[in-house]
Design a protein around this motif. Structure first.
Motif, PDB file in Angstrom:
ATOM      1  N   ILE A 113       0.950  -1.217   0.146  1.00  0.00           N
ATOM      2  CA  ILE A 113       0.197   0.129   0.197  1.00  0.00           C
ATOM      3  C   ILE A 113       0.958   1.151   0.109  1.00  0.00           C
ATOM      4  O   ILE A 113       1.688   1.257   0.866  1.00  0.00           O
ATOM      5  CB  ILE A 113      -0.953   0.056   1.100  1.00  0.00           C
ATOM      6  N   ARG A 114       0.598   2.165  -1.014  1.00  0.00           N
ATOM      7  CA  ARG A 114       1.133   3.466  -1.059  1.00  0.00           C
ATOM      8  C   ARG A 114       0.361   4.525  -0.849  1.00  0.00           C
ATOM      9  O   ARG A 114      -0.678   4.602  -1.415  1.00  0.00           O
ATOM     10  CB  ARG A 114       1.885   3.698  -2.304  1.00  0.00           C
ATOM     11  N   VAL A 115       0.581   5.421   0.384  1.00  0.00           N
ATOM     12  CA  VAL A 115      -0.290   6.370   0.726  1.00  0.00           C
ATOM     13  C   VAL A 115       0.225   7.881   0.423  1.00  0.00           C
ATOM     14  O   VAL A 115       1.229   7.904   0.719  1.00  0.00           O
ATOM     15  CB  VAL A 115      -0.744   6.440   2.129  1.00  0.00           C
ATOM     16  N   MET A 116      -0.263   8.517  -0.822  1.00  0.00           N
ATOM     17  CA  MET A 116       0.304   9.768  -0.845  1.00  0.00           C
ATOM     18  C   MET A 116      -0.286  10.783  -0.202  1.00  0.00           C
ATOM     19  O   MET A 116      -1.665  11.259  -0.322  1.00  0.00           O
ATOM     20  CB  MET A 116       0.143  10.190  -2.528  1.00  0.00           C
ATOM     21  N   ALA A 117       0.337  11.348   0.768  1.00  0.00           N
ATOM     22  CA  ALA A 117      -0.361  12.257   1.836  1.00  0.00           C
ATOM     23  C   ALA A 117       0.232  13.605   1.841  1.00  0.00           C
ATOM     24  O   ALA A 117       1.498  13.971   2.100  1.00  0.00           O
ATOM     25  CB  ALA A 117      -0.164  11.717   3.341  1.00  0.00           C
ATOM     26  N   GLY A 118      -0.654  14.511   1.120  1.00  0.00           N
ATOM     27  CA  GLY A 118      -0.215  15.882   1.185  1.00  0.00           C
ATOM     28  C   GLY A 118      -0.055  16.555   2.220  1.00  0.00           C
ATOM     29  O   GLY A 118      -0.578  15.867   3.417  1.00  0.00           O
ATOM     30  N   ALA A 119       0.774  17.560   2.495  1.00  0.00           N
ATOM     31  CA  ALA A 119       0.821  18.471   3.657  1.00  0.00           C
ATOM     32  C   ALA A 119      -0.560  18.750   4.460  1.00  0.00           C
ATOM     33  O   ALA A 119      -1.403  19.187   3.798  1.00  0.00           O
ATOM     34  CB  ALA A 119       1.670  19.693   3.300  1.00  0.00           C
ATOM     35  N   GLY A 120      -0.343  18.425   5.644  1.00  0.00           N
ATOM     36  CA  GLY A 120      -1.681  18.810   6.587  1.00  0.00           C
ATOM     37  C   GLY A 120      -2.865  17.918   6.078  1.00  0.00           C
ATOM     38  O   GLY A 120      -4.088  18.455   6.540  1.00  0.00           O
ATOM     39  N   THR A 121      -2.844  16.841   5.572  1.00  0.00           N
ATOM     40  CA  THR A 121      -4.034  16.022   5.309  1.00  0.00           C
ATOM     41  C   THR A 121      -4.281  14.945   6.126  1.00  0.00           C
ATOM     42  O   THR A 121      -5.062  13.826   6.054  1.00  0.00           O
ATOM     43  CB  THR A 121      -3.494  15.410   3.779  1.00  0.00           C
ATOM     44  N   GLY A 122      -3.643  14.882   7.637  1.00  0.00           N
ATOM     45  CA  GLY A 122      -3.893  13.899   8.421  1.00  0.00           C
ATOM     46  C   GLY A 122      -3.068  12.746   8.631  1.00  0.00           C
ATOM     47  O   GLY A 122      -3.664  11.605   8.745  1.00  0.00           O
ATOM     48  N   LYS A 123      -1.879  12.786   7.996  1.00  0.00           N
ATOM     49  CA  LYS A 123      -1.012  11.561   7.632  1.00  0.00           C
ATOM     50  C   LYS A 123      -0.845  10.814   8.850  1.00  0.00           C
ATOM     51  O   LYS A 123      -0.840   9.598   9.161  1.00  0.00           O
ATOM     52  CB  LYS A 123       0.401  11.846   6.972  1.00  0.00           C
ATOM     53  N   THR A 124      -0.427  11.672  10.227  1.00  0.00           N
ATOM     54  CA  THR A 124      -0.009  10.657  11.248  1.00  0.00           C
ATOM     55  C   THR A 124      -1.504  10.410  12.070  1.00  0.00           C
ATOM     56  O   THR A 124      -1.302   9.238  12.469  1.00  0.00           O
ATOM     57  CB  THR A 124       0.469  11.913  12.257  1.00  0.00           C
ATOM     58  N   LYS A 125      -2.697  10.969  11.830  1.00  0.00           N
ATOM     59  CA  LYS A 125      -3.871  10.426  12.268  1.00  0.00           C
ATOM     60  C   LYS A 125      -4.032   9.106  11.712  1.00  0.00           C
ATOM     61  O   LYS A 125      -4.472   8.272  12.223  1.00  0.00           O
ATOM     62  CB  LYS A 125      -4.757  11.461  11.968  1.00  0.00           C
ATOM     63  N   THR A 126      -3.935   9.250  10.248  1.00  0.00           N
ATOM     64  CA  THR A 126      -3.813   7.964   9.461  1.00  0.00           C
ATOM     65  C   THR A 126      -3.212   6.839   9.778  1.00  0.00           C
ATOM     66  O   THR A 126      -3.518   5.608   9.995  1.00  0.00           O
ATOM     67  CB  THR A 126      -4.072   8.363   7.935  1.00  0.00           C
ATOM     68  N   LEU A 127      -1.975   6.974   9.987  1.00  0.00           N
ATOM     69  CA  LEU A 127      -0.917   6.091  10.517  1.00  0.00           C
ATOM     70  C   LEU A 127      -1.293   5.388  11.676  1.00  0.00           C
ATOM     71  O   LEU A 127      -1.209   4.242  11.941  1.00  0.00           O
ATOM     72  CB  LEU A 127       0.461   6.621  10.306  1.00  0.00           C
ATOM     73  N   THR A 128      -1.442   6.417  12.732  1.00  0.00           N
ATOM     74  CA  THR A 128      -1.858   6.086  14.033  1.00  0.00           C
ATOM     75  C   THR A 128      -3.174   5.182  14.022  1.00  0.00           C
ATOM     76  O   THR A 128      -3.283   4.225  14.709  1.00  0.00           O
ATOM     77  CB  THR A 128      -2.062   7.313  15.106  1.00  0.00           C
ATOM     78  N   SER A 129      -4.060   5.643  13.374  1.00  0.00           N
ATOM     79  CA  SER A 129      -5.459   4.884  13.267  1.00  0.00           C
ATOM     80  C   SER A 129      -5.143   3.415  12.725  1.00  0.00           C
ATOM     81  O   SER A 129      -5.793   2.294  13.237  1.00  0.00           O
ATOM     82  CB  SER A 129      -6.461   5.526  12.475  1.00  0.00           C
ATOM     83  N   LEU A 176       3.544  -4.567   3.197  1.00  0.00           N
ATOM     84  CA  LEU A 176       4.367  -3.492   3.392  1.00  0.00           C
ATOM     85  C   LEU A 176       3.510  -1.955   3.015  1.00  0.00           C
ATOM     86  O   LEU A 176       3.090  -1.788   1.887  1.00  0.00           O
ATOM     87  CB  LEU A 176       5.467  -3.320   2.229  1.00  0.00           C
ATOM     88  N   PHE A 177       3.481  -1.142   4.040  1.00  0.00           N
ATOM     89  CA  PHE A 177       2.749   0.131   3.800  1.00  0.00           C
ATOM     90  C   PHE A 177       3.445   1.218   3.873  1.00  0.00           C
ATOM     91  O   PHE A 177       4.262   1.533   4.911  1.00  0.00           O
ATOM     92  CB  PHE A 177       1.647   0.151   5.056  1.00  0.00           C
ATOM     93  N   ILE A 178       3.491   2.234   3.027  1.00  0.00           N
ATOM     94  CA  ILE A 178       4.467   3.320   2.921  1.00  0.00           C
ATOM     95  C   ILE A 178       3.564   4.398   2.932  1.00  0.00           C
ATOM     96  O   ILE A 178       2.557   4.509   2.317  1.00  0.00           O
ATOM     97  CB  ILE A 178       5.314   3.269   1.850  1.00  0.00           C
ATOM     98  N   VAL A 179       3.906   5.542   3.429  1.00  0.00           N
ATOM     99  CA  VAL A 179       3.082   6.865   3.595  1.00  0.00           C
ATOM    100  C   VAL A 179       4.386   7.966   3.658  1.00  0.00           C
ATOM    101  O   VAL A 179       5.074   7.924   3.974  1.00  0.00           O
ATOM    102  CB  VAL A 179       2.298   6.973   4.670  1.00  0.00           C
TER     103      VAL A 179
END
Length: 714
Positions: A23-39, A249-252
């Motif tokens: 899984i590849r997550v393209m997370a732009g600035a301020g889009t809740g990347k840490t919230k998504t990874l933690t969840s 393998l999950f990358i963000v």
């Protein structure tokens, strides 16, 4: 848990619930990347029942790891989250369990960058290496980093005892090889591993020992990598190996925020993930919860000028705000004053000082801002750095200047030790006892004992002679000349150049500029300057929450502030004058993008056209124009001639970068319409020229990059 999932948007929820595969997550600035990874982590544990011991989550910084652990514990309670860590922390833990396979003790020490430099200083001293031979920075880059690019050295390191390494050192005729062998000897003697070794030894064990590889692959059922755009090829390889058995393998990350290529990060690894894993699923997070639409228009317009990126445009969910405010100043002091004035206006409108951050490309650029904040009594904090006048090299230089005036004991003890003059603790103790007994200063104690046996073979005489020579006629010398003279004669200039740490060199250059500015006052003297500097350095060291934050853009990665000032946006500063390729320029643009996207409510951009090195005039940065002039509010219009000249200079720079991008390489066969066919034998970037040996000429020719050459088939 369900309540938390309900707070995720559609794309975030997809990233959380898609647990299997690549899984590849393209997370732009301020889009809740840490919230998504933690969840996602919490979902794996609470909904799927996976043990934290079977989930490896790699973060880029310790701060990010601690933040994620804190959030997970708030959701799931107190768990052992040891496998949420940086890659170096994971490798350290891995090696504590596995390094016995290499016959190395598990109680090894980790050698940090300062330890590394101290080891090299001892090696340089033993080998009598001077600035004519090499520098510390060059040795780290070319010898240590260069020879540890691969893991070829590991077998030799493990196989040879300390005594065998000493024999190899004695027999090695080549200087760089000898430096490297001496470094390995120092490592082995102390059972030390540096940061490169942590990665290399982990990869080596995983590759060479199948039982270790299989055990860790079985253990790590899920591998997640945060800030993937900043990982190196070797770090990526470790993640690939560990995830190979279960295939999870999950990358963000964000290809627009790759700002660590100097640490071997490669944005292409992120962009090519789906080529490496054709089954990979890509999820794009574009909803920005941080910034106003006006800030995002500025940032989106800027980053669109990069070609190597995953195309996306952030969508603002924040309410409307004011346009990005841009100020062009004539002088550095005008820029600093405008920043301080604007801060005052923000506070008068209800903002807190703690809501304000000032970002700069390089640490030396903080000096002017710090001085105006101190003068205005505006509290501030330097984050991930040291106040300008508290930096080691600045305190060293100030100590030398004080040796020309007050010659106090504090300045003496600092100056006499840097660079090393073979005056150790016993000699210092002798001077202290003599000074106490005779009621004189330490410097006078040295003067009275200069010819004594105890100081024979030391650098004491050169130190005293440097001070005396600089003091001679000092009242008639410009202050900046005084500074250059004492640093040159004392050996400090050679010492700092040998160190060759760019930040330190930049800081000293900035101090010299401050001295030169002070010298413009005909009534100013060195004593006045030192008194003013003492006030700058004597700040309240208490941590103040309600204070302006000053930090470099790299230190600001992952942070956000309501009001952000990006200062020093001049060609040659931001982007840096050291940029030589289109690829490097794209990284500079990404750094600016990171800076812009730290702002939540309003973004402020500023630069000035004077006061640079050698008082050369500066032009506004291309990043200002690329942000879209329609997206900016100008405090005052740019003068037409300045704007025209700036755009012409930027165009010339872009053409030059484009030319460099299409360079021929050494060994290429080419055809010239006059000289005929030949072979490229050298490429001189600094001279923008090829050296070509033509088949019909006896001697080679140097041709400009712009020369019309046709590449021939190999």
């Amino acid at each position: 848990m369900e309540d938390f999932l309900s707070q995720l948007n559609k794309e975030q929820l997809s990233a959380v619930e898609t647990t299997e595969g690549h899984i590849r997550v393209m997370a732009g600035a301020g889009t809740g990347k840490t919230k998504t990874l933690t969840s996602r982590y919490a979902y794996l544990v609470s909904e799927l029942g996976i043990s934290p011991a079977n989930i490896l989550t790699v973060t880029f910084t310790n701060r990010a790891a601690n933040e994620m652990k804190s959030r997970v514990r708030a959701m799931l309670g107190d768990l052992d989250l040891g496998f949420i860590s940086t890659i170096h922390a994971f490798c350290t833990r891995f090696l504590k369990e596995e390094i016995y396979r290499l016959g190395y003790p598990k109680n090894f020490i980790v050698i940090d960058t300062e330890d590394q430099r101290q080891m090299l200083q001892r090696i340089f001293a033993d080998m009598k290496i001077t600035l004519r031979d090499t520098t510390m920075r060059r040795t780290i880059d070319q010898v240590l980093e260069g020879k540890k690019i691969t893991d070829d050295y590991i077998s030799e390191f493990i196989r040879n005892s300390s005594e065998e390494l000493l024999q190899k050192i004695a027999a090695e005729p080549e200087k760089n090889n000898q430096i490297f062998l001496r470094y390995l000897y120092e490592q082995k003697k102390n059972y030390g591993l540096d940061f490169n070794d942590l990665i290399n030894f982990t990869g080596y064990i995983l590759n060479v020992f199948p039982e270790a590889r299989e055990a860790w692959q079985s253990r790590m059922q899920y591998v997640m990598v945060d800030e993937f755009q900043d990982v190196s090829q070797k770090q990526y390889a470790i993640a690939q190996t560990l995830s190979a058995k279960h295939g999870n393998l999950f990358i963000v990350g964000d290809s627009d925020q790759t700002i660590y290529s100097w640490r071997d990060a490669h944005v292409q690894l992120f962009l090519d993930f789906d080529k490496k894993y054709p089954d990979a699923k890509t999820i794009v997070l574009k909803d920005n919860y941080r910034s106003t639409p006006q800030i995002l228009k500025t940032a989106n317009s800027l980053i669109a000028h990069n070609s190597v990126r995953f195309p996306k445009e952030l969508r603002a969910l924040h309410s409307d705000g004011a346009k990005t405010l841009y100020f062009h100043a004539k002088k550095p002091q005008d820029e600093a004053n405008w920043i301080a004035d604007t801060m005052g206006n923000l506070v008068s409108q209800g903002a807190s000082l703690g809501d304000i951050a000032v970002l700069y490309r390089s640490h030396f650029m903080s000096r002017g801002i710090e001085e105006i904040l101190i003068q205005r009594k505006i509290p501030y904090r330097i984050l991930s750095g040291i106040s300008f006048y508290e930096r080691k090299e600045i305190k060293d230089v100030i100590a030398y200047l004080r040796m020309l005036t007050t010659q106090d004991d504090i300045a003496f003890l600092r100056a006499i030790q840097t660079p090393s003059r073979k005056i150790g603790k016993k000699k210092i103790e002798f001077l202290k006892e003599y000074a106490e007994a005779n009621r004189i200063s330490l410097y006078n104690a040295l003067l009275e004992n200069l010819d004594s046996e105890i100081f024979r073979g030391t650098g004491a005489k050169r130190f005293v002679q440097a001070i005396a020579a600089t003091q001679k006629g000092m009242e008639n010398k410009p202050m900046d000349d005084i500074l250059d003279e004492i640093l040159d004669l004392s050996g400090y200039t050679e010492f700092i150049r040998m160190d060759a740490e760019q930040d330190r060199l930049d800081n000293i250059a900035e101090l010299k500029q401050s001295v030169a500015q002070a010298a413009h006052d005909p009534d100013a003297n060195l004593e006045d300057f030192l008194s003013r500097v003492a006030l700058y350095g004597n700040l309240d060291k208490e941590e103040r929450r309600n204070a302006v934050k000053l930090l470099s853009v790299h230190a600001a990665k992952g942070l956000e502030y309501p009001f952000v000032f990006v200062t020093g946006l001049s060609e040659g500063l931001f982007p840096s004058a050291q940029i030589e390729t289109a690829e490097e320029m794209e990284e500079e643009r990404r750094i600016a993008y990171v800076a812009f996207t730290r702002a939540k409510e309003r973004l402020f951009l500023s630069e000035n056209e004077g006061g640079g090195d050698a008082n050369l005039s500066k032009f506004p940065s291309r990043f200002i124009f690329e942000s879209g002039e329609e997206n900016l509010e100008f405090v005052r219009p740019l003068p037409d001639d300045l704007r025209k000249n700036a755009l012409r200079k930027i165009q010339q720079s872009e053409e030059s970068l484009q030319l460099l991008q299409n360079l021929f390489f050494v060994g290429d066969r080419v055809r010239h319409k006059i000289f005929g066919e030949g072979k490229i034998t050298a490429v001189d970037i600094s001279a923008a020229a090829y050296v070509v040996q033509f088949d019909n000429l006896k001697t080679p020719r140097s041709l400009q990059f712009s020369a019309k050459l046709e590449k021939l088939p190999d």
